[in-house]
Design a protein around this motif. Structure first.
Motif, PDB file in Angstrom:
ATOM      1  N   THR A  29     -24.747  91.056 -85.987  1.00 45.18           N
ATOM      2  CA  THR A  29     -26.073  90.562 -85.652  1.00 45.18           C
ATOM      3  C   THR A  29     -26.338  90.754 -84.166  1.00 45.18           C
ATOM      4  OG1 THR A  29     -25.698  88.869 -87.303  1.00 45.18           O
ATOM      5  CG2 THR A  29     -27.579  88.560 -85.911  1.00 45.18           C
ATOM      6  N   GLU A  30     -25.321  90.522 -83.379  1.00 48.39           N
ATOM      7  CA  GLU A  30     -25.468  90.703 -81.940  1.00 48.39           C
ATOM      8  C   GLU A  30     -25.755  92.150 -81.603  1.00 48.39           C
ATOM      9  OE1 GLU A  30     -22.452  89.310 -79.252  1.00 48.39           O
ATOM     10  OE2 GLU A  30     -22.323  87.477 -80.400  1.00 48.39           O
ATOM     11  N   GLU A  31     -25.050  93.025 -82.226  1.00 49.01           N
ATOM     12  CA  GLU A  31     -25.265  94.446 -81.980  1.00 49.01           C
ATOM     13  C   GLU A  31     -26.679  94.848 -82.402  1.00 49.01           C
ATOM     14  OE1 GLU A  31     -22.078  96.205 -84.187  1.00 49.01           O
ATOM     15  OE2 GLU A  31     -20.748  96.141 -82.461  1.00 49.01           O
ATOM     16  N   MET A  32     -27.078  94.311 -83.528  1.00 51.35           N
ATOM     17  CA  MET A  32     -28.427  94.609 -84.014  1.00 51.35           C
ATOM     18  C   MET A  32     -29.474  94.072 -83.061  1.00 51.35           C
ATOM     19  SD  MET A  32     -27.812  94.023 -88.028  1.00 51.35           S
ATOM     20  CE  MET A  32     -29.342  94.306 -88.734  1.00 51.35           C
ATOM     21  N   LEU A  33     -29.235  92.887 -82.553  1.00 49.17           N
ATOM     22  CA  LEU A  33     -30.170  92.291 -81.600  1.00 49.17           C
ATOM     23  C   LEU A  33     -30.212  93.110 -80.310  1.00 49.17           C
ATOM     24  CD1 LEU A  33     -29.634  88.430 -81.921  1.00 49.17           C
ATOM     25  CD2 LEU A  33     -31.703  89.715 -82.379  1.00 49.17           C
ATOM     26  N   LEU A  34     -29.048  93.547 -79.858  1.00 53.02           N
ATOM     27  CA  LEU A  34     -28.991  94.364 -78.649  1.00 53.02           C
ATOM     28  C   LEU A  34     -29.740  95.676 -78.862  1.00 53.02           C
ATOM     29  CD1 LEU A  34     -25.328  93.869 -77.356  1.00 53.02           C
ATOM     30  CD2 LEU A  34     -27.443  93.255 -76.208  1.00 53.02           C
ATOM     31  N   LYS A  35     -29.519  96.248 -80.020  1.00 47.52           N
ATOM     32  CA  LYS A  35     -30.178  97.499 -80.339  1.00 47.52           C
ATOM     33  C   LYS A  35     -31.701  97.292 -80.394  1.00 47.52           C
ATOM     34  CE  LYS A  35     -29.812 101.473 -83.191  1.00 47.52           C
ATOM     35  NZ  LYS A  35     -29.146 102.209 -84.194  1.00 47.52           N
ATOM     36  N   LEU A  36     -32.123  96.197 -81.006  1.00 46.23           N
ATOM     37  CA  LEU A  36     -33.554  95.879 -81.075  1.00 46.23           C
ATOM     38  C   LEU A  36     -34.129  95.651 -79.679  1.00 46.23           C
ATOM     39  CD1 LEU A  36     -33.961  93.515 -84.160  1.00 46.23           C
ATOM     40  CD2 LEU A  36     -34.995  95.746 -83.815  1.00 46.23           C
ATOM     41  N   LEU A  37     -33.344  94.965 -78.837  1.00 49.43           N
ATOM     42  CA  LEU A  37     -33.786  94.712 -77.475  1.00 49.43           C
ATOM     43  C   LEU A  37     -33.915  96.026 -76.698  1.00 49.43           C
ATOM     44  CD1 LEU A  37     -31.811  91.491 -76.449  1.00 49.43           C
ATOM     45  CD2 LEU A  37     -34.283  91.743 -76.723  1.00 49.43           C
ATOM     46  N   GLU A  38     -32.959  96.923 -76.910  1.00 51.87           N
ATOM     47  CA  GLU A  38     -33.031  98.234 -76.251  1.00 51.87           C
ATOM     48  C   GLU A  38     -34.271  99.001 -76.701  1.00 51.87           C
ATOM     49  OE1 GLU A  38     -29.509 100.644 -76.727  1.00 51.87           O
ATOM     50  OE2 GLU A  38     -28.237  99.038 -75.949  1.00 51.87           O
ATOM     51  N   GLU A  39     -34.484  98.972 -77.991  1.00 49.65           N
ATOM     52  CA  GLU A  39     -35.652  99.685 -78.531  1.00 49.65           C
ATOM     53  C   GLU A  39     -36.949  99.035 -78.040  1.00 49.65           C
ATOM     54  OE1 GLU A  39     -35.755 100.872 -82.617  1.00 49.65           O
ATOM     55  OE2 GLU A  39     -33.594 101.230 -82.586  1.00 49.65           O
TER      56      GLU A  39
END
Length: 133
Positions: free
Chosen positions: A3-13
């Motif tokens: 979930t953290e990775e997904m959130l980071l990825k979403l934040l990057e995007e």
């Protein structure tokens, strides 16, 4: 993926999207500036065109006035030509009358000279007048 990775990825995007939106905003602002500049140029051109149209209208009025004056002058010149032609015709008539009158007067003078010569000859013949010759 966590979930953290997904959130980071979403934040990057989201960050990339924000950057893209910011760049699009900058491009839009530049485009707006260019459009505003073009509007100013168009307004200036329209103003110059309006000035030129006013000058052309003024020149048209002057040309119309000049044409009107020329028409009046042409009319007067035509009238004067007619008067000159009439006067020339009358002068020709007077010349003919004068020549004819001169011939008549000369004839009358010749007749009077003949009559005078005859009277003198008769008077000399009768002895009333002494001979001049």
């Amino acid at each position: 993926m966590t979930t953290e990775e997904m959130l980071l990825k979403l934040l990057e995007e989201q960050q990339k999207t924000n950057e893209r939106v910011e760049k699009i905003g900058e491009h839009l602002e530049k485009l707006e500036n260019k459009v505003e500049y073009m509007d100013q140029k168009i307004n200036l051109t329209n103003s110059k065109l309006e000035t030129l149209e006013n000058k052309v209208d003024y020149m048209d009025q002057k040309i119309n006035l000049t044409n009107s004056k020329l028409e009046k002058l042409e009319s007067k010149v035509e009238y004067m030509d007619q008067k000159i032609n009439l006067t020339n015709s009358k002068l020709d008539d007077v010349r003919i009358d004068v020549k004819y009158s001169q011939k008549l007067v000369q004839k009358d003078i010749n007749k009077l000279k003949d009559a005078q010569d005859t009277v003198i000859a008769v008077l000399e013949h009768r002895g009333i007048l002494k001979s001049v010759n």
